[in-house]
Write a protein that holds these residues in place. Structure first.
Motif, PDB file in Angstrom:
ATOM      1  N   SER A 105      30.086  34.995  36.159  1.00  0.00           N
ATOM      2  CA  SER A 105      30.856  33.826  36.613  1.00  0.00           C
ATOM      3  C   SER A 105      30.534  33.453  38.066  1.00  0.00           C
ATOM      4  O   SER A 105      29.926  34.236  38.809  1.00  0.00           O
ATOM      5  CB  SER A 105      32.346  34.129  36.497  1.00  0.00           C
ATOM      6  OG  SER A 105      32.696  35.112  37.454  1.00  0.00           O
ATOM      7  N   GLU A 107      32.760  33.305  40.382  1.00  0.00           N
ATOM      8  CA  GLU A 107      33.534  34.210  41.225  1.00  0.00           C
ATOM      9  C   GLU A 107      32.758  35.501  41.465  1.00  0.00           C
ATOM     10  O   GLU A 107      32.750  36.049  42.577  1.00  0.00           O
ATOM     11  CB  GLU A 107      34.879  34.527  40.543  1.00  0.00           C
ATOM     12  CG  GLU A 107      35.829  33.344  40.448  1.00  0.00           C
ATOM     13  CD  GLU A 107      35.479  32.362  39.323  1.00  0.00           C
ATOM     14  OE1 GLU A 107      34.446  32.542  38.656  1.00  0.00           O
ATOM     15  OE2 GLU A 107      36.248  31.401  39.125  1.00  0.00           O
ATOM     16  N   GLU A 108      32.115  35.991  40.406  1.00  0.00           N
ATOM     17  CA  GLU A 108      31.386  37.261  40.510  1.00  0.00           C
ATOM     18  C   GLU A 108      30.121  37.099  41.342  1.00  0.00           C
ATOM     19  O   GLU A 108      29.756  37.987  42.125  1.00  0.00           O
ATOM     20  CB  GLU A 108      31.097  37.778  39.098  1.00  0.00           C
ATOM     21  CG  GLU A 108      32.397  38.177  38.427  1.00  0.00           C
ATOM     22  CD  GLU A 108      32.332  38.361  36.924  1.00  0.00           C
ATOM     23  OE1 GLU A 108      33.135  39.133  36.388  1.00  0.00           O
ATOM     24  OE2 GLU A 108      31.486  37.714  36.277  1.00  0.00           O
ATOM     25  N   LYS A 447      36.599  38.134  30.108  1.00  0.00           N
ATOM     26  CA  LYS A 447      37.098  37.909  31.470  1.00  0.00           C
ATOM     27  C   LYS A 447      37.368  36.423  31.716  1.00  0.00           C
ATOM     28  O   LYS A 447      36.798  35.543  31.054  1.00  0.00           O
ATOM     29  CB  LYS A 447      36.101  38.443  32.493  1.00  0.00           C
ATOM     30  CG  LYS A 447      34.697  37.898  32.348  1.00  0.00           C
ATOM     31  CD  LYS A 447      33.723  38.700  33.202  1.00  0.00           C
ATOM     32  CE  LYS A 447      32.308  38.251  32.979  1.00  0.00           C
ATOM     33  NZ  LYS A 447      31.321  39.084  33.671  1.00  0.00           N
ATOM     34  N   ASP A 448      38.207  36.191  32.697  1.00  0.00           N
ATOM     35  CA  ASP A 448      38.453  34.830  33.176  1.00  0.00           C
ATOM     36  C   ASP A 448      37.422  34.495  34.238  1.00  0.00           C
ATOM     37  O   ASP A 448      36.786  35.379  34.822  1.00  0.00           O
ATOM     38  CB  ASP A 448      39.857  34.737  33.784  1.00  0.00           C
ATOM     39  CG  ASP A 448      40.928  34.762  32.714  1.00  0.00           C
ATOM     40  OD1 ASP A 448      40.839  33.957  31.779  1.00  0.00           O
ATOM     41  OD2 ASP A 448      41.843  35.608  32.818  1.00  0.00           O
ATOM     42  N   GLY A 449      37.283  33.206  34.516  1.00  0.00           N
ATOM     43  CA  GLY A 449      36.360  32.809  35.574  1.00  0.00           C
ATOM     44  C   GLY A 449      35.950  31.363  35.411  1.00  0.00           C
ATOM     45  O   GLY A 449      36.589  30.600  34.669  1.00  0.00           O
ATOM     46  N   TRP A 475      33.626  41.266  38.629  1.00  0.00           N
ATOM     47  CA  TRP A 475      34.399  41.019  39.853  1.00  0.00           C
ATOM     48  C   TRP A 475      35.270  42.221  40.204  1.00  0.00           C
ATOM     49  O   TRP A 475      35.419  42.566  41.383  1.00  0.00           O
ATOM     50  CB  TRP A 475      35.244  39.738  39.742  1.00  0.00           C
ATOM     51  CG  TRP A 475      36.395  39.781  38.790  1.00  0.00           C
ATOM     52  CD1 TRP A 475      36.386  39.418  37.481  1.00  0.00           C
ATOM     53  CD2 TRP A 475      37.733  40.214  39.075  1.00  0.00           C
ATOM     54  NE1 TRP A 475      37.629  39.589  36.926  1.00  0.00           N
ATOM     55  CE2 TRP A 475      38.481  40.068  37.882  1.00  0.00           C
ATOM     56  CE3 TRP A 475      38.376  40.698  40.210  1.00  0.00           C
ATOM     57  CZ2 TRP A 475      39.843  40.406  37.799  1.00  0.00           C
ATOM     58  CZ3 TRP A 475      39.730  41.024  40.129  1.00  0.00           C
ATOM     59  CH2 TRP A 475      40.440  40.877  38.932  1.00  0.00           C
ATOM     60  N   SER A 495      42.676  38.652  41.117  1.00  0.00           N
ATOM     61  CA  SER A 495      42.300  37.844  39.938  1.00  0.00           C
ATOM     62  C   SER A 495      41.115  36.945  40.299  1.00  0.00           C
ATOM     63  O   SER A 495      40.885  36.637  41.475  1.00  0.00           O
ATOM     64  CB  SER A 495      43.471  36.950  39.512  1.00  0.00           C
ATOM     65  OG  SER A 495      43.674  35.955  40.502  1.00  0.00           O
ATOM     66  N   PRO A 496      40.384  36.485  39.266  1.00  0.00           N
ATOM     67  CA  PRO A 496      39.299  35.527  39.533  1.00  0.00           C
ATOM     68  C   PRO A 496      39.814  34.255  40.213  1.00  0.00           C
ATOM     69  O   PRO A 496      39.118  33.646  41.013  1.00  0.00           O
ATOM     70  CB  PRO A 496      38.754  35.226  38.140  1.00  0.00           C
ATOM     71  CG  PRO A 496      39.080  36.431  37.336  1.00  0.00           C
ATOM     72  CD  PRO A 496      40.393  36.923  37.858  1.00  0.00           C
ATOM     73  N   GLU A 497      41.043  33.870  39.908  1.00  0.00           N
ATOM     74  CA  GLU A 497      41.582  32.645  40.508  1.00  0.00           C
ATOM     75  C   GLU A 497      41.690  32.795  42.032  1.00  0.00           C
ATOM     76  O   GLU A 497      41.390  31.859  42.773  1.00  0.00           O
ATOM     77  CB  GLU A 497      42.950  32.305  39.906  1.00  0.00           C
ATOM     78  CG  GLU A 497      43.462  30.961  40.411  1.00  0.00           C
ATOM     79  CD  GLU A 497      44.685  30.460  39.666  1.00  0.00           C
ATOM     80  OE1 GLU A 497      45.288  31.247  38.912  1.00  0.00           O
ATOM     81  OE2 GLU A 497      45.030  29.277  39.844  1.00  0.00           O
ATOM     82  N   TYR A 515      41.803  26.057  39.688  1.00  0.00           N
ATOM     83  CA  TYR A 515      41.830  26.367  38.259  1.00  0.00           C
ATOM     84  C   TYR A 515      42.604  25.285  37.492  1.00  0.00           C
ATOM     85  O   TYR A 515      42.224  24.903  36.395  1.00  0.00           O
ATOM     86  CB  TYR A 515      42.448  27.752  38.027  1.00  0.00           C
ATOM     87  CG  TYR A 515      41.420  28.872  38.022  1.00  0.00           C
ATOM     88  CD1 TYR A 515      40.190  28.723  38.671  1.00  0.00           C
ATOM     89  CD2 TYR A 515      41.665  30.076  37.363  1.00  0.00           C
ATOM     90  CE1 TYR A 515      39.250  29.742  38.665  1.00  0.00           C
ATOM     91  CE2 TYR A 515      40.726  31.104  37.345  1.00  0.00           C
ATOM     92  CZ  TYR A 515      39.518  30.932  37.999  1.00  0.00           C
ATOM     93  OH  TYR A 515      38.584  31.927  37.978  1.00  0.00           O
TER      94      TYR A 515
END
Ligand code: SF4
Length: 685
Positions: A105, A107-108, A447-449, A475, A495-497, A515
């Motif tokens: 993602s 974020e990562e 995962k979220d992202g 992440w 969190s990714p957020e 988001y």
């Protein structure tokens, strides 16, 4: 038995199709259509359709592994983190490097470059965009001030002339192929120039095969013909561009006459002329390219030539126009946007600009690597084979250079020269097998992202299931390791957020995103403010250069780094097929895809095969100056005489043993698309 439907995006190509994961009993059992998704409208290509099949494979990595006595053995996360932190602290910043990933993602990726620059203090961070579109970033940024695809995918359908040069869109970005079909249905002419008669070529009103690596000559000849006929967009050139006279001085040279370029490229002069006329006289015209343009020692030149043609005809900044540089992997655009390149922080803020360095120091609350451009992936492999090697430790997240990089013997030699290699992945890839520590990661469904597709659309991922065993999201791993190495505050994200909110704070083009705003269809960057609607088409009023003008760059044709000779008489070009994806770590573990294309091949023109005495499906030896591979021959009339093609997905017949690692001098992208090869029958014992 309760079914759960989770919307997310496809983990394969850069088209960014939306899909629904069907979850039953904590397992993703199927993929269902996301009917209202603006890009794919419920349609999926085979890879998207079967994107669930690898998720629950038994050979997923589930525990950290540490190499002991030459063997990878299971370890606890604490042991793995302790070993990595202890080892990395023993090296100087310039002795370490990180590779981020076009598979994970935004974020990562943001965290990986932060880890490199804030924790390790190294400028050496890069990822596989180096190998696919680094020449796009450099070439389009020099011409337009921004290195991204200029128009959005739906807009291709509005074009009245679609020129596909160096892209097999229908196999590599199938759902973008739909936009070409729509354009055709609305009366557009489609031109495809490609050494192979691909499924994309079959859609063309004008298809011509040509010798790989002669793109600049073809584009210059088209521009000469346009100028000679007075079809250039005079007002646009006058008002929106500069250095036109410099371009003209080069493209009008006799060596770029239709006849001369016909000799260089193999395309008849009348067909180059026809393509030029169609493109220049259409009310709107766009050009689609991918790695057929970028993966050359002249990759940046090729991209600048494409930009020249589009500006010459006034087709940048308008509906149905544009340079549509089709990004390969699902998040390769995002990994670049997040600063996983050795010369920029997120949002292409240059590491050599003092204000940008100061900004990142303040934002991150610590000293950061800045002021110096680090090594690219390809340079990393080169300095690792020096004596003594300049790099000692590399941390690779979600990449598999042991199959994807050119001249694999050189890559293996380089990676084996490392003192310490960490690989974070979902499977024990060919590269992970060489690692000292392997960290098990979560895949896209776990995962979220967010990810950013080829059209600059930033979209959400939603977590459908937990990762297997002790595997963790990339992440989470980076945060835990960052904290372990003393950067508690900088890696305190829960969190990714929270990570995305930091991305938005420090990245101007993502500044207005959140988001909440990304639901459900995402936003195109630049989106600089919370009330900004996003930007599907770039450069509508002015270019992103400081003076607002597009820059023409005169480009001379240069032949490829390796040309054919008596010993290696054929041109070898490489690419992909619709059923497999890159190094195959996911698709080769997806039964429905693997069944369709279970091993590699080399395409040989029917006449060439006859002259060599080679039959269809016969095993042959393909040999270049770098190595040899045994592979099945696919004899076909769909490839130009004297040109051969191999897909690069297959570890058992790896095309990249053969490819040339000669680099574009600016983008440092290797010349995957052209090298000289000889093919021999394997004599029976
Ligand atoms: Fe996935 Fe690309 Fe196929 Fe869409 S076109 S389903 S993004 S592989």
């Amino acid at each position: 038995m309760e079914l759960k439907i989770v919307s997310t995006t496809c983990p394969y190509c850069g088209t960014g199709c939306g899909l629904n994961l069907v979850v039953r009993d904590e397992k993703v059992v199927s993929v269902a259509a996301w009917q209202r998704h603006p890009v794919n409208e419920g349609k999926l290509c085979p890879k998207g359709r079967y994107a669930h099949e690898f998720i629950h494979r038994k050979d997923r990595l589930t525990k950290p592994l540490i190499k002991k006595d030459g063997k990878l053995v299971e370890a606890s996360w604490d042991e793995a983190y302790e070993l990595i932190a202890t080892k990395l602290k023993t090296y100087k910043p310039e002795e370490m490097a990180c590779l981020a990933s076009a598979r994970v993602s935004n974020e990562e990726n943001y965290l990986m470059q932060k880890f490199a620059r804030a924790v390790l203090k190294t400028p050496n961070v890069d990822h596989c965009a180096r190998l696919c579109h680094s020449s796009t970033v450099a070439g389009l940024a020099a011409s337009f001030g921004s290195g991204a695809m200029t128009n959005n995918i739906q807009d291709i359908a509005e074009s009245k002339c679609v020129f596909v040069l160096g892209s097999n869109t229908f196999e590599q970005h199938p759902l973008i192929g739909r936009s070409i079909v729509r354009a055709k249905q609305k009366g557009a002419r489609v031109i495809v120039f490609d050494p192979r008669y691909t499924p994309t070529a079959k859609q063309a009103d004008l298809y011509k095969s040509f010798y790989s690596g002669t793109d600049v000559a073809i584009l210059n000849a088209m521009m000469q013909h346009i100028i000679k006929n007075g079809w250039e967009a005079k007002e646009y050139i006058e008002n929106r561009t500069k250095d036109y006279e410099k371009l003209k001085a080069v493209v009008m040279k006799p060596e770029y006459s239709l006849e001369n370029v016909s000799g260089i490229s193999g395309i008849p002069a009348k067909d180059i002329a026809m393509a030029a006329e169609w493109f220049a006289t259409a009310p709107s015209a766009c050009l689609l390219y991918s790695m057929g343009i970028t993966q050359h020692t002249t990759g940046v030149d090729n991209v600048k030539s494409v930009a020249n043609l589009l500006m010459l005809t006034g087709n940048i900044g308008k509906v149905g126009g544009g340079v549509n540089a089709l990004r390969g992997q699902n998040n390769v655009q995002g990994a670049c946007d997040m600063g996983c390149l050795p010369n920029v922080y997120s949002g292409y803020q240059k590491v050599i600009d003092e204000p940008a360095v100061k900004k990142m120091k303040e934002a991150w609350g610590c000293d950061v690597a800045g002021g110096k451009i680090g090594y690219t992936v390809t340079e990393m492999m080169d300095v690792l084979t020096e004596n003594p090697p300049k790099l000692k430790a590399i941390y690779i997240m979600g990449e598999n250079p042991m199959i994807s990089d050119p001249d694999l013997k050189h890559v293996e030699h380089a990676l084996k020269n490392l003192e310490f290699l960490v690989v974070q992945d979902i499977f024990l890839t060919e590269t992970a097998q060489l690692a000292d520590v392997v960290l098990p990661a979560a895949c896209y469904a776990e995962k979220d992202g967010t990810q950013t597709s080829t059209e600059r659309r930033v979209q959400r991922w939603h977590k459908a299931v937990n990762p297997p065993g002790e595997a963790k999201a990339d992440w989470e791993i980076l945060c835990e390791l960052g904290r372990k190495m003393g950067f508690e505050k900088q890696f305190s994200f829960k969190s990714p957020e929270e990570i995305f909110n930091e991305v938005a704070r420090v990245t101007p083009s993502y500044g207005g995103m959140s988001y909440k705003r990304l639901e459900p269809e995402g936003l195109h960057w630049p989106c600089p403010a919370a009330d900004h609607p996003g930007t599907p088409i770039l450069h509508t009023q002015k270019f992103a250069n400081p003076d607002g003008l597009g820059v023409f760059t005169p480009i001379e044709y240069k032949p490829p780094a390796e040309v054919t000779d008596a010993e290696y008489p054929f041109i070898l070009t490489t690419g992909r097929c619709i059923w497999q994806w890159h190094t195959g770590s996911m698709t080769r573990r997806s039964e429905s895809l693997e069944r369709e294309a279970p091993t590699g091949w080399i395409e040989i023109n029917t006449e060439d095969a006859k002259a060599l005495g080679i039959r269809n499906n016969e095993m042959v030896r393909a040999i270049t100056r770098r190595g040899e591979v045994q592979v099945a021959a696919r004899v076909t009339g769909d490839i130009r005489k004297n040109v051969m093609f191999m897909p690069f997905h297959y570890a058992e017949c790896p095309a990249n043993v053969l490819t040339n690692n000669a680099l574009d001098p600016i983008a440092k992208i290797p010349e995957y698309k052209v090298c000289a090869v000889r093919v021999e029958k394997i004599k029976e014992a």
